[in-house]
Design an enzyme around this catalytic site. Sequence first.
Site, PDB file in Angstrom:
ATOM      1  CG  HIS A  86      46.323  37.299  86.594  1.00 13.19           C
ATOM      2  ND1 HIS A  86      46.193  35.729  86.434  1.00 13.19           N
ATOM      3  CD2 HIS A  86      46.903  37.747  85.209  1.00 13.19           C
ATOM      4  CE1 HIS A  86      46.660  35.521  85.267  1.00 13.19           C
ATOM      5  NE2 HIS A  86      47.129  36.398  84.663  1.00 13.19           N
ATOM      6  CG  ASP A 145      46.358  34.988  77.501  1.00 11.50           C
ATOM      7  OD1 ASP A 145      45.485  34.363  78.150  1.00 11.50           O
ATOM      8  OD2 ASP A 145      47.390  35.293  78.122  1.00 11.50           O
TER       9      ASP A 145
END
EC number: 3.5.1.5
Length: 573
Positions: free
Chosen positions: A327, A367
């Site tokens: 992120h 993911d």
Amino acid sequence: MPELSRTAYADLFGPTTGDRVRLADTDLFVEIEEDRSGGPGRSGDEAVFGGGKVLRESMGQGRTTRAQGAPDTVITGALIIDHWGIVKADIGIRDGRITGIGKAGNPDTMDGVHPDLVIGPETEIVAGNGKIVTAGGIDTHVHFIAPGAVDEALASGVTTLIGGGTGPAEGSKATTVTPGAWHLAWMFAALESSPVNIGFLGKGSTMSKESMRDQLRAGVLGFKIHEDWGATPAVISACLDVCEESGVQLAVHSDTLNEAGFVGDTFDAVAGRTLHAFHVEGAGGGHAPDMITAVSLPNMLPASTNPTRPHTVNTVEEHLDMLMVCHHLNPAVPEDLAFAESRIRPSTIAAEDILHDMGAISIMSSDAQAMGRIGEVILRTWQTAHVMKRRRGFLPGDTRADNLRARRYVAKYTINPAVAQGIEHEVGSVETGKLADLVLWDPRFFGAKPQLVIKGGQIAYAQMGDANASIPTPQPVLPRPMYGALGTAPATNSVNFVSEQAVEDGLPERLGLGRAFVPIRSTRGRTKADMRQNDALPRVEVAADSFAVTIDGELVEPAPVTELPLAQRYFLF
């Protein structure tokens, strides 16, 4: 009449009704409920290939031609583990689809041969005796970052990839989105030679309904809303409006920081509409600390991503570094560090184990490369099942074996993700009429290393030895691509899943690619009750201060494990 002992029968033909099979080095056992290919009272006519065996001309092989309906391939005597049962059967494949599950052979010399399993001179044989067959896995949370992920997925038994990305761009490293017609067109082209079914998610983080409709016509099969692009209640409601009119699914990674609202505000914006809740535990993202309460709602189709599965002594520590990279965070910035730490909670990770075993979390996904490992969806599913068997014992209804638990856990990466995305009419189970996306396992390696991965009826991946050896088995035996993964074969054995609007708008003709574009079925109105073997709706509560989790009033005590099956015993690295 002479009789065979059970041991001798299993050695010759594989286990039969009433026999139990251990799944790799786990504590899990399955018991065969029915033997459609032979077994007690029907032995003597089993379809077996080899020197001096049954499947020879005018014996087990008849004269039926392909034009007369003979299957292209028969998998003999395999133990099927699927959401609907644990049975042994012969499996017929024709034109890349499953045509029959029952007894194969020659009806001129054998009793009880299934009419769609008549073996002829144009039929190939895969020996499934003593082996396990499952449906190809479906991963609904794939970041298309590195092309090599396709090989990793196939080698693990996953045959359908749904997600988004354009390579190692920052947007793709963080979110499963392939944004816009131009990116979608070249990504379809790029994956044309990959023997996996593909479905792309469009960007739902927008108030522009026209943009979302454009993306539907360009080939997305659904939308993804992600907090890194914006996951406000208004955005969620607007995207669901488009989903309701088009029939596609919305997958959500909600607002970890609770900037635009809390979990209840998101639930209010959803307003009872169907939603695929990604990594519902929250370590992968979502309202902190109580996104996990979504498992209590009937309109939520909850999923896990695999790095938190199962809860071990290493789980929490490795997640902090993963978060920083995925992120685009800076550990030197206090706010970034606080963001990361708010997402990693031992209590909710521990609760995730139990909720899977209860059937309250319905789907497992990866993911991939964005806080998840694409090659470990299946492996970590069965590791979780093992840990729960040790901790909680047999499920209600299981006594001698773990059939109900096996059916529950296999459904998490096969039929349930298919139902969530509206593709269960094509993939997700071992049933007639569906694509022959099948995985053949040696029980000793179940969950870790498939022996064969069959894609649309073609062998696409296999454990294979040295190609210069005199036989197929000399070391090094490695998972390697087979002919079904080469040339233009993938265009014939795999499909692209898209919205109905894309097909109606002429997308297949515009792109001019070789593989079929298959429209999804409407996902609207689907609920937790549609999640096979995984439809529980427990009451889950999370304490805002301590993050303590209760399930139906019972406090969850974290108990991370120190040892797992399907680990170093099977892998050097």
